[in-house]
Design an enzyme around this catalytic site. Sequence first.
Site, PDB file in Angstrom:
ATOM      1  N   ILE A   1       0.944  -1.287   0.179  1.00  0.00           N
ATOM      2  CA  ILE A   1       0.108  -0.218   0.020  1.00  0.00           C
ATOM      3  C   ILE A   1       0.865   1.257  -0.060  1.00  0.00           C
ATOM      4  O   ILE A   1       1.158   1.996   1.190  1.00  0.00           O
ATOM      5  CB  ILE A   1      -1.063  -0.144   1.297  1.00  0.00           C
ATOM      6  CG1 ILE A   1      -1.578  -1.395   1.413  1.00  0.00           C
ATOM      7  CG2 ILE A   1      -2.002   1.003   1.033  1.00  0.00           C
ATOM      8  CD1 ILE A   1      -2.560  -1.482   2.655  1.00  0.00           C
ATOM      9  N   PRO A   2       1.629   1.471  -1.143  1.00  0.00           N
ATOM     10  CA  PRO A   2       2.241   2.837  -1.301  1.00  0.00           C
ATOM     11  C   PRO A   2       1.266   4.141  -0.957  1.00  0.00           C
ATOM     12  O   PRO A   2       0.223   4.101  -1.738  1.00  0.00           O
ATOM     13  CB  PRO A   2       2.906   2.526  -2.391  1.00  0.00           C
ATOM     14  CG  PRO A   2       2.084   1.626  -3.301  1.00  0.00           C
ATOM     15  CD  PRO A   2       1.618   0.717  -2.288  1.00  0.00           C
ATOM     16  N   HIS A   3       1.997   4.834  -0.459  1.00  0.00           N
ATOM     17  CA  HIS A   3       1.079   6.096  -0.034  1.00  0.00           C
ATOM     18  C   HIS A   3       1.814   7.463   0.175  1.00  0.00           C
ATOM     19  O   HIS A   3       3.166   7.210   0.693  1.00  0.00           O
ATOM     20  CB  HIS A   3       0.038   5.896   1.242  1.00  0.00           C
ATOM     21  CG  HIS A   3       0.878   5.436   2.555  1.00  0.00           C
ATOM     22  ND1 HIS A   3       1.390   3.960   2.492  1.00  0.00           N
ATOM     23  CD2 HIS A   3       1.291   6.341   3.620  1.00  0.00           C
ATOM     24  CE1 HIS A   3       1.897   4.196   3.810  1.00  0.00           C
ATOM     25  NE2 HIS A   3       1.913   5.241   4.421  1.00  0.00           N
ATOM     26  N   GLY A   4       1.323   8.401   0.042  1.00  0.00           N
ATOM     27  CA  GLY A   4       1.976   9.614   0.428  1.00  0.00           C
ATOM     28  C   GLY A   4       0.907  10.853   0.469  1.00  0.00           C
ATOM     29  O   GLY A   4      -0.351  10.857   0.186  1.00  0.00           O
TER      30      GLY A   4
END
Length: 153
Positions: free
Chosen positions: A64-67
Amino acid sequence: MPITDLVAPEAILPALKVNSKKQALQELAAKAAELTGQNERAVFEVLLQREKLGTTAVGYGVAIPHGKLPKLEKIFGLFARLDRPIDFESMDGQPVDLVFLLLAPEGAGADHLKALARIARLLRDQDIAKKLRASRDAQAIYSVLALPPATAA
């Protein structure tokens, strides 16, 4: 709020072909930029910086890549089923083939964390993950994501 409030049907990539974590992040950043009107390089840099803090792979073949982005208007999700699993430096050592990208406005705070928790709960459900892996087109994937967890199991 259902997961489908975060991801639109056009934000689903049913068979993304990538060979590495970096390439996956680049492809996801490009699609996210296209759909949100954000700068592709800015999206990629935010994702890369977050990965430097620690992998966003949560185990069971899921990442779950996030930013957060200052100019983003609302929380945005993008789902990709990879055509083959890749190394994402997961704590459990499992290669990743299900990726849910989450971008949030800089001031999102608790909403961002709640969205992350909901996504993690959904994708760590083995029945849902199995259905997502078996789905071959964007509409089928969207239908699985739209199911409430109890119904999807």
